[in-house]
Scaffold this active site. Structure first.
Site, PDB file in Angstrom:
ATOM      1  N   ARG A 196       0.856  -1.174   0.000  1.00  0.00           N
ATOM      2  CA  ARG A 196       0.000   0.000   0.000  1.00  0.00           C
ATOM      3  C   ARG A 196       0.900   1.235   0.000  1.00  0.00           C
ATOM      4  O   ARG A 196       1.916   1.283   0.708  1.00  0.00           O
ATOM      5  CB  ARG A 196      -0.927   0.030   1.216  1.00  0.00           C
ATOM      6  CG  ARG A 196      -2.041  -1.002   1.194  1.00  0.00           C
ATOM      7  CD  ARG A 196      -3.073  -0.681   0.121  1.00  0.00           C
ATOM      8  NE  ARG A 196      -4.146  -1.685   0.085  1.00  0.00           N
ATOM      9  CZ  ARG A 196      -4.136  -2.755  -0.696  1.00  0.00           C
ATOM     10  NH1 ARG A 196      -3.118  -2.977  -1.502  1.00  0.00           N
ATOM     11  NH2 ARG A 196      -5.155  -3.595  -0.680  1.00  0.00           N
ATOM     12  N   GLU A 207      -4.409   7.175  -4.634  1.00  0.00           N
ATOM     13  CA  GLU A 207      -4.989   6.350  -5.692  1.00  0.00           C
ATOM     14  C   GLU A 207      -6.496   6.558  -5.717  1.00  0.00           C
ATOM     15  O   GLU A 207      -7.137   6.449  -4.669  1.00  0.00           O
ATOM     16  CB  GLU A 207      -4.668   4.875  -5.469  1.00  0.00           C
ATOM     17  CG  GLU A 207      -3.188   4.544  -5.535  1.00  0.00           C
ATOM     18  CD  GLU A 207      -2.915   3.052  -5.475  1.00  0.00           C
ATOM     19  OE1 GLU A 207      -3.798   2.256  -5.898  1.00  0.00           O
ATOM     20  OE2 GLU A 207      -1.835   2.670  -5.007  1.00  0.00           O
ATOM     21  N   HIS A 260      -0.996  -0.030 -10.357  1.00  0.00           N
ATOM     22  CA  HIS A 260      -1.642  -0.966  -9.420  1.00  0.00           C
ATOM     23  C   HIS A 260      -2.219  -2.165 -10.183  1.00  0.00           C
ATOM     24  O   HIS A 260      -3.393  -2.504 -10.068  1.00  0.00           O
ATOM     25  CB  HIS A 260      -2.732  -0.261  -8.607  1.00  0.00           C
ATOM     26  CG  HIS A 260      -3.047  -0.980  -7.325  1.00  0.00           C
ATOM     27  ND1 HIS A 260      -3.462  -0.331  -6.192  1.00  0.00           N
ATOM     28  CD2 HIS A 260      -3.004  -2.299  -6.985  1.00  0.00           C
ATOM     29  CE1 HIS A 260      -3.671  -1.193  -5.213  1.00  0.00           C
ATOM     30  NE2 HIS A 260      -3.392  -2.402  -5.673  1.00  0.00           N
TER      31      HIS A 260
END
Length: 326
Positions: A241, A270, A289
């Site tokens: 993360r 994000e 991602h």
């Protein structure tokens, strides 16, 4: 006539939702399926407050203010292996189960880490300019890389993905160090990893791969101090993360030559703000991602997330409940 729940899908990722709608229609013929993008405030007012179930992308914020509006909701099912953007305490208070999809992309993310290590080592895409200038052979290599076999990989967080990454790296002949105070010595041995102190792991690493969970305690876990311990030749990989890694400190270290580079599949914001410095720092490669994606993982993610919601609506137990992991 059977029950026809209102199922609200909040997502902007998939090209279609045939997997989800097929499973929902099979379980609840004629059910009401509605769709929203990540900015769902207007739809919450229009129909979302009446939803019986929510399926949402991992990026989507589900705060207390939203959950308290949803008087009929029984489940929030997250498309992902984390649930840090859902207020699980507020959900618990309202009797809303939160589910996620742990373990579905272990092979894919760990493969992405190894691909990053090899890209950093072999720099396959770095020789276009040399070829344009007619340079061939060893003259095209500014500095030979250290061989992968015998290099040191430090893994921060030895959960499912961290362990798979460690095992694969050990099979390549790398020396694998790891830090995880919550994992047994037996798990370290099974992963082929050597338990080290926090500082030692950073100081000895040729490559550092982050696999910790995002919690209030791990936000900013890898910061300027830790990056300052690392060799100037070292590379950081983050597929966990974004907020775990201090992005500003990373950019400064790479920009100033105190760190060779970084491969980031996750960033602090994000969906991203493309003006962020992390996108404009030579030596830092950002991917959108996607480390989790393969044909197999994509299907499993969508199937399990939808099935989790269906089972909760049917009053059946769910192995992927957040409650099961505390």
């Amino acid at each position: 006539m059977g029950w026809k729940p209102l199922v609200w899908i909040i997502d902007e990722e998939w090209p279609d939702y045939s997997v989800e709608t097929g499973l929902l229609e099979e379980a609840f013929p004629g059910c009401d399926i509605r769709f929203s993008g990540n900015d769902y405030a207007a739809d919450l007012e229009a129909f979302g407050a009446e939803a019986d179930a929510v399926l949402c992308q991992i990026y989507v914020e589900m705060p207390r203010a939203t959950l308290e509006r949803m008087g009929r909701c029984r489940v929030v099912s997250v498309f992902g292996g984390g649930f840090d953007r859902v207020d699980t305490e507020a959900a618990r208070e309202r009797g809303i189960q939160v589910t996620f999809v742990p373990g579905y992309c272990v092979e894919d993310v760990s493969d992405h880490v190894l691909a990053s290590l090899y890209h950093a080592n072999k720099r396959i895409t770095a020789y276009g300019e040399a070829l344009r200038r007619g340079i061939w052979g060893a003259q095209a290599v500014e500095r030979p890389a250290r061989r992968i076999r015998g290099s040191v990989l430090t893994v921060v967080g030895l959960g499912r993905i961290g362990s798979a990454t460690a095992r694969k790296a050990a099979a390549l002949g790398m020396r694998v160090l790891a830090f995880d105070p919550y994992v047994s010595d037996e798990a370290f041995a099974a992963a082929g990893a050597e338990r080290v102190s926090w500082e030692q792991g950073f100081r000895e690493a040729d490559f550092l791969s982050i696999h910790a969970k995002l919690t209030p305690e791990t936000e900013g876990l890898v910061g300027a101090r830790e990056l300052g311990w690392m060799k100037p030749s070292a590379t950081v990989v983050n597929t966990a993360r974004g907020p775990i890694l201090d992005e500003d400190a990373l950019v400064a270290a790479v920009r100033d030559g105190r760190l060779a580079g970084a491969y980031l599949d996750v960033i602090r914001t994000e969906p991203p703000v493309l003006s962020d410095p992390v996108f404009h720092c030579p030596g830092i490669l950002v991917t959108p991602h996607i480390s989790y994606l393969s044909e197999q993982s994509f299907l499993e993610l969508r199937t399990r997330a939808t099935t989790n919601a269906v089972r909760v609506l049917q009053g059946l137990p769910v192995e992927d409940s957040v409650e099961a992991v505390g």
